[in-house]
Design a protein around this motif. Sequence first.
Motif, PDB file in Angstrom:
ATOM      1  N   VAL A   1      60.473  33.620   2.140  1.00 14.86           N
ATOM      2  CA  VAL A   1      60.224  33.128   0.786  1.00 14.86           C
ATOM      3  C   VAL A   1      60.183  34.302  -0.188  1.00 14.86           C
ATOM      4  O   VAL A   1      59.550  35.329   0.081  1.00 14.86           O
ATOM      5  N   SER A   2      60.856  34.157  -1.327  1.00 12.06           N
ATOM      6  CA  SER A   2      60.770  35.139  -2.412  1.00 12.06           C
ATOM      7  C   SER A   2      59.832  34.574  -3.468  1.00 12.06           C
ATOM      8  O   SER A   2      60.111  33.528  -4.063  1.00 12.06           O
ATOM      9  N   ILE A   3      58.712  35.265  -3.723  1.00 10.97           N
ATOM     10  CA  ILE A   3      57.648  34.641  -4.497  1.00 10.97           C
ATOM     11  C   ILE A   3      56.747  35.698  -5.124  1.00 10.97           C
ATOM     12  O   ILE A   3      56.659  36.827  -4.637  1.00 10.97           O
ATOM     13  N   GLY A   4      56.076  35.338  -6.209  1.00 12.76           N
ATOM     14  CA  GLY A   4      55.020  36.175  -6.741  1.00 12.76           C
ATOM     15  C   GLY A   4      53.814  36.145  -5.811  1.00 12.76           C
ATOM     16  O   GLY A   4      53.482  35.104  -5.243  1.00 12.76           O
ATOM     17  N   TYR A   5      53.150  37.280  -5.670  1.00 13.62           N
ATOM     18  CA  TYR A   5      52.045  37.394  -4.713  1.00 13.62           C
ATOM     19  C   TYR A   5      50.964  38.282  -5.328  1.00 13.62           C
ATOM     20  O   TYR A   5      51.259  39.346  -5.881  1.00 13.62           O
ATOM     21  N   THR A   6      49.712  37.838  -5.230  1.00 13.08           N
ATOM     22  CA  THR A   6      48.609  38.560  -5.851  1.00 13.08           C
ATOM     23  C   THR A   6      47.859  39.396  -4.816  1.00 13.08           C
ATOM     24  O   THR A   6      47.481  38.887  -3.755  1.00 13.08           O
ATOM     25  N   VAL A   7      47.645  40.673  -5.141  1.00 16.32           N
ATOM     26  CA  VAL A   7      46.988  41.615  -4.241  1.00 16.32           C
ATOM     27  C   VAL A   7      45.724  42.148  -4.919  1.00 16.32           C
ATOM     28  O   VAL A   7      45.759  42.524  -6.099  1.00 16.32           O
ATOM     29  N   THR A   8      44.616  42.173  -4.208  1.00 13.61           N
ATOM     30  CA  THR A   8      43.373  42.732  -4.752  1.00 13.61           C
ATOM     31  C   THR A   8      43.420  44.256  -4.656  1.00 13.61           C
ATOM     32  O   THR A   8      43.611  44.814  -3.570  1.00 13.61           O
ATOM     33  N   ILE A   9      43.227  44.911  -5.796  1.00 11.35           N
ATOM     34  CA  ILE A   9      43.217  46.376  -5.835  1.00 11.35           C
ATOM     35  C   ILE A   9      41.796  46.909  -5.703  1.00 11.35           C
ATOM     36  O   ILE A   9      41.547  47.917  -5.043  1.00 11.35           O
TER      37      ILE A   9
ATOM     38  N   TYR B   1      44.670  27.410  -5.731  1.00  6.33           N
ATOM     39  CA  TYR B   1      44.912  26.083  -6.297  1.00  6.33           C
ATOM     40  C   TYR B   1      43.607  25.464  -6.782  1.00  6.33           C
ATOM     41  O   TYR B   1      43.555  24.853  -7.861  1.00  6.33           O
ATOM     42  N   GLU B   2      42.532  25.645  -6.020  1.00  3.63           N
ATOM     43  CA  GLU B   2      41.239  25.135  -6.467  1.00  3.63           C
ATOM     44  C   GLU B   2      40.796  25.819  -7.756  1.00  3.63           C
ATOM     45  O   GLU B   2      40.299  25.167  -8.683  1.00  3.63           O
ATOM     46  N   THR B   3      40.971  27.128  -7.829  1.00  2.00           N
ATOM     47  CA  THR B   3      40.606  27.856  -9.050  1.00  2.00           C
ATOM     48  C   THR B   3      41.405  27.348 -10.239  1.00  2.00           C
ATOM     49  O   THR B   3      40.865  27.165 -11.341  1.00  2.00           O
ATOM     50  N   LEU B   4      42.698  27.110 -10.039  1.00  7.41           N
ATOM     51  CA  LEU B   4      43.536  26.580 -11.115  1.00  7.41           C
ATOM     52  C   LEU B   4      43.010  25.235 -11.598  1.00  7.41           C
ATOM     53  O   LEU B   4      42.858  25.013 -12.809  1.00  7.41           O
ATOM     54  N   LEU B   5      42.722  24.306 -10.687  1.00  8.29           N
ATOM     55  CA  LEU B   5      42.224  22.996 -11.096  1.00  8.29           C
ATOM     56  C   LEU B   5      40.904  23.112 -11.847  1.00  8.29           C
ATOM     57  O   LEU B   5      40.692  22.435 -12.863  1.00  8.29           O
ATOM     58  N   ARG B   6      40.003  23.945 -11.379  1.00  8.15           N
ATOM     59  CA  ARG B   6      38.709  24.107 -12.053  1.00  8.15           C
ATOM     60  C   ARG B   6      38.897  24.603 -13.482  1.00  8.15           C
ATOM     61  O   ARG B   6      38.236  24.140 -14.409  1.00  8.15           O
ATOM     62  N   HIS B   7      39.805  25.543 -13.672  1.00  6.54           N
ATOM     63  CA  HIS B   7      40.052  26.070 -15.013  1.00  6.54           C
ATOM     64  C   HIS B   7      40.722  25.024 -15.917  1.00  6.54           C
ATOM     65  O   HIS B   7      40.372  24.898 -17.095  1.00  6.54           O
TER      66      HIS B   7
ATOM     67  N   ALA C   1      59.619  31.205  -9.016  1.00 10.33           N
ATOM     68  CA  ALA C   1      59.056  32.016  -7.929  1.00 10.33           C
ATOM     69  C   ALA C   1      57.595  32.385  -8.157  1.00 10.33           C
ATOM     70  O   ALA C   1      57.145  33.456  -7.769  1.00 10.33           O
ATOM     71  N   ILE C   2      56.845  31.475  -8.769  1.00  6.86           N
ATOM     72  CA  ILE C   2      55.438  31.727  -9.068  1.00  6.86           C
ATOM     73  C   ILE C   2      54.601  30.563  -8.543  1.00  6.86           C
ATOM     74  O   ILE C   2      54.985  29.400  -8.651  1.00  6.86           O
ATOM     75  N   GLY C   3      53.425  30.888  -7.970  1.00  6.45           N
ATOM     76  CA  GLY C   3      52.515  29.875  -7.465  1.00  6.45           C
ATOM     77  C   GLY C   3      51.176  29.916  -8.158  1.00  6.45           C
ATOM     78  O   GLY C   3      50.999  30.560  -9.198  1.00  6.45           O
ATOM     79  N   SER C   4      50.196  29.245  -7.544  1.00  8.28           N
ATOM     80  CA  SER C   4      48.912  29.088  -8.221  1.00  8.28           C
ATOM     81  C   SER C   4      48.072  30.359  -8.217  1.00  8.28           C
ATOM     82  O   SER C   4      47.125  30.464  -8.997  1.00  8.28           O
ATOM     83  N   ASP C   5      48.377  31.353  -7.359  1.00 10.41           N
ATOM     84  CA  ASP C   5      47.571  32.577  -7.415  1.00 10.41           C
ATOM     85  C   ASP C   5      47.815  33.329  -8.716  1.00 10.41           C
ATOM     86  O   ASP C   5      46.954  34.095  -9.170  1.00 10.41           O
ATOM     87  N   TYR C   6      48.967  33.119  -9.353  1.00  7.21           N
ATOM     88  CA  TYR C   6      49.222  33.646 -10.699  1.00  7.21           C
ATOM     89  C   TYR C   6      48.682  32.690 -11.746  1.00  7.21           C
ATOM     90  O   TYR C   6      47.921  33.065 -12.645  1.00  7.21           O
ATOM     91  N   PHE C   7      49.049  31.423 -11.663  1.00  8.11           N
ATOM     92  CA  PHE C   7      48.668  30.465 -12.698  1.00  8.11           C
ATOM     93  C   PHE C   7      47.165  30.247 -12.787  1.00  8.11           C
ATOM     94  O   PHE C   7      46.653  29.890 -13.848  1.00  8.11           O
ATOM     95  N   ALA C   8      46.439  30.447 -11.689  1.00  7.60           N
ATOM     96  CA  ALA C   8      44.993  30.229 -11.711  1.00  7.60           C
ATOM     97  C   ALA C   8      44.319  31.019 -12.819  1.00  7.60           C
ATOM     98  O   ALA C   8      43.346  30.558 -13.428  1.00  7.60           O
TER      99      ALA C   8
ATOM    100  N   PRO D   1      35.817  32.698 -17.017  1.00  6.69           N
ATOM    101  CA  PRO D   1      36.969  32.639 -17.920  1.00  6.69           C
ATOM    102  C   PRO D   1      38.165  33.373 -17.336  1.00  6.69           C
ATOM    103  O   PRO D   1      38.039  34.508 -16.872  1.00  6.69           O
ATOM    104  N   PRO D   2      39.336  32.731 -17.297  1.00  2.00           N
ATOM    105  CA  PRO D   2      40.532  33.399 -16.762  1.00  2.00           C
ATOM    106  C   PRO D   2      40.963  34.557 -17.666  1.00  2.00           C
ATOM    107  O   PRO D   2      41.009  34.419 -18.889  1.00  2.00           O
ATOM    108  N   LYS D   3      41.254  35.690 -17.057  1.00  2.00           N
ATOM    109  CA  LYS D   3      41.698  36.864 -17.802  1.00  2.00           C
ATOM    110  C   LYS D   3      42.949  37.415 -17.134  1.00  2.00           C
ATOM    111  O   LYS D   3      42.934  37.744 -15.947  1.00  2.00           O
ATOM    112  N   CYS D   4      44.009  37.549 -17.920  1.00  2.00           N
ATOM    113  CA  CYS D   4      45.298  37.929 -17.344  1.00  2.00           C
ATOM    114  C   CYS D   4      46.122  38.690 -18.365  1.00  2.00           C
ATOM    115  O   CYS D   4      46.217  38.289 -19.530  1.00  2.00           O
ATOM    116  N   LEU D   5      46.713  39.784 -17.938  1.00  2.00           N
ATOM    117  CA  LEU D   5      47.695  40.516 -18.722  1.00  2.00           C
ATOM    118  C   LEU D   5      49.043  40.278 -18.058  1.00  2.00           C
ATOM    119  O   LEU D   5      49.272  40.725 -16.934  1.00  2.00           O
ATOM    120  N   SER D   6      49.927  39.542 -18.716  1.00  2.00           N
ATOM    121  CA  SER D   6      51.144  39.059 -18.069  1.00  2.00           C
ATOM    122  C   SER D   6      52.401  39.659 -18.681  1.00  2.00           C
ATOM    123  O   SER D   6      52.512  39.815 -19.895  1.00  2.00           O
TER     124      SER D   6
END
Length: 406
Positions: free
Chosen positions: A363-371, A132-138, A93-100, A281-286
């Motif tokens: 769809v049940s999925i991970g979704y990224t929200v800008t805070i 998806y573009e961000t993921l490919l670039r990284h 249930a995860i897409g490229s907005d997380y993986f990017a 540089p990708p920065k993520c606390l998962s």
Amino acid sequence: MNYEGSGHGLARFLAKARQGQGFTVGALGGSVSIGHGLKRGMRYEQSAYSELNMHRIVFDYLDKLFPAKNGRQIGGDNTKRGANRFVNGAVPAIGSDYFAMCFGHHIPEDVDLVLVDMAINDGFSEKGAESYETLLRHLLALPNRPAVINLQVFALMFQTIATGGDIHQGISSYYDVPTVSLRNLLLPIILQNSSYGISYFDHPPGTTELDREGLGTRHISAKGHGLIGRLTNAFIDMRIRDLVTGLYGAELESRLVPETPREQIRALQRFNTYEAIPAIPPKCLSAHSRSPTLIPSTNKGWFKYLIADQPGSIVSFDFVTAGGLVQLSVYRSHNAGLGTAACWVDDMKDKRVIIEARWDDLVSIGYTVTIANDLEDGDHVLTCELLEETKDPQKKHEFRIIAVIR
């Protein structure tokens, strides 16, 4: 094939692989990639590395063609030096907005080939195209300049046959990433005879009709995995033939082959010849990595995997930003009994963002929200509180945090 590309990226990988010094293959995707649908009752830790899994099928073929002196390694955190290694970094249930931004928690940095499956979970949207573009670039900017192959699976349970994979196609070709499509081969046959498709999807035993409304056409079966795995291997065979016949030059191992510039302008921006786009540089606390890095600084009412179900539960995270942006990845669903939370940065509660985890999309999925996107560089605190209000018809409140992205 949807798009073969120039072949330069895969040729570089194959040139390294045939030296026998070992290579690393990583996979990124959602529930299909982790093996949901391979065999009922099989746990994800088994299906992710099952010999029936489409990514494992590709790795096994490469390992057979180019065995390493030190053997092979399937999964595991400790690297066996000089071995052929396979790491499945898929998360259901995860897409490229997380993986990017969070892929580094799931595949090693020194990966040589990445198999990507985001066609279903990204959805048919501009947001999916951007991530998806961000993921490919990284991925293409990683130290080993890995080859990337887009494995485009498909589902038939949604409002349209077109999915995120159809938008990905243009982005993939822009970055010279080949796409292997299961739909292009299988769907025309299913349209002629729908019963033919039953064996390629995860239907209950004894099913005689293609279930187009339920989950029966969301996940491909072991037969579907086998088909797209073999299609990918056939494409690799084409590139091996090109390599052997000297298409990429006889001295490929010792010279650089043209590659996509790291600072190339993005596909989703206006054309110009003067603006260089630096790599961010990708920065993520998962909370979903093997060793979770999303550790609360304060916590009241949130438990394992950062889930809360009691209104008033509050949690805070320390983070550092170097670009003014912080985002929150959460789980959203129509029928999982999800509630609503408010999130804000530092003491700016008046600028809080309300996140409704229960939505109308099926769809049940991970979704990224800008805070926030206008923060000063430096240390900050992100706080989220579970609210009493909820859109769930049964007045449930569960809320699941996946990651903090900054």
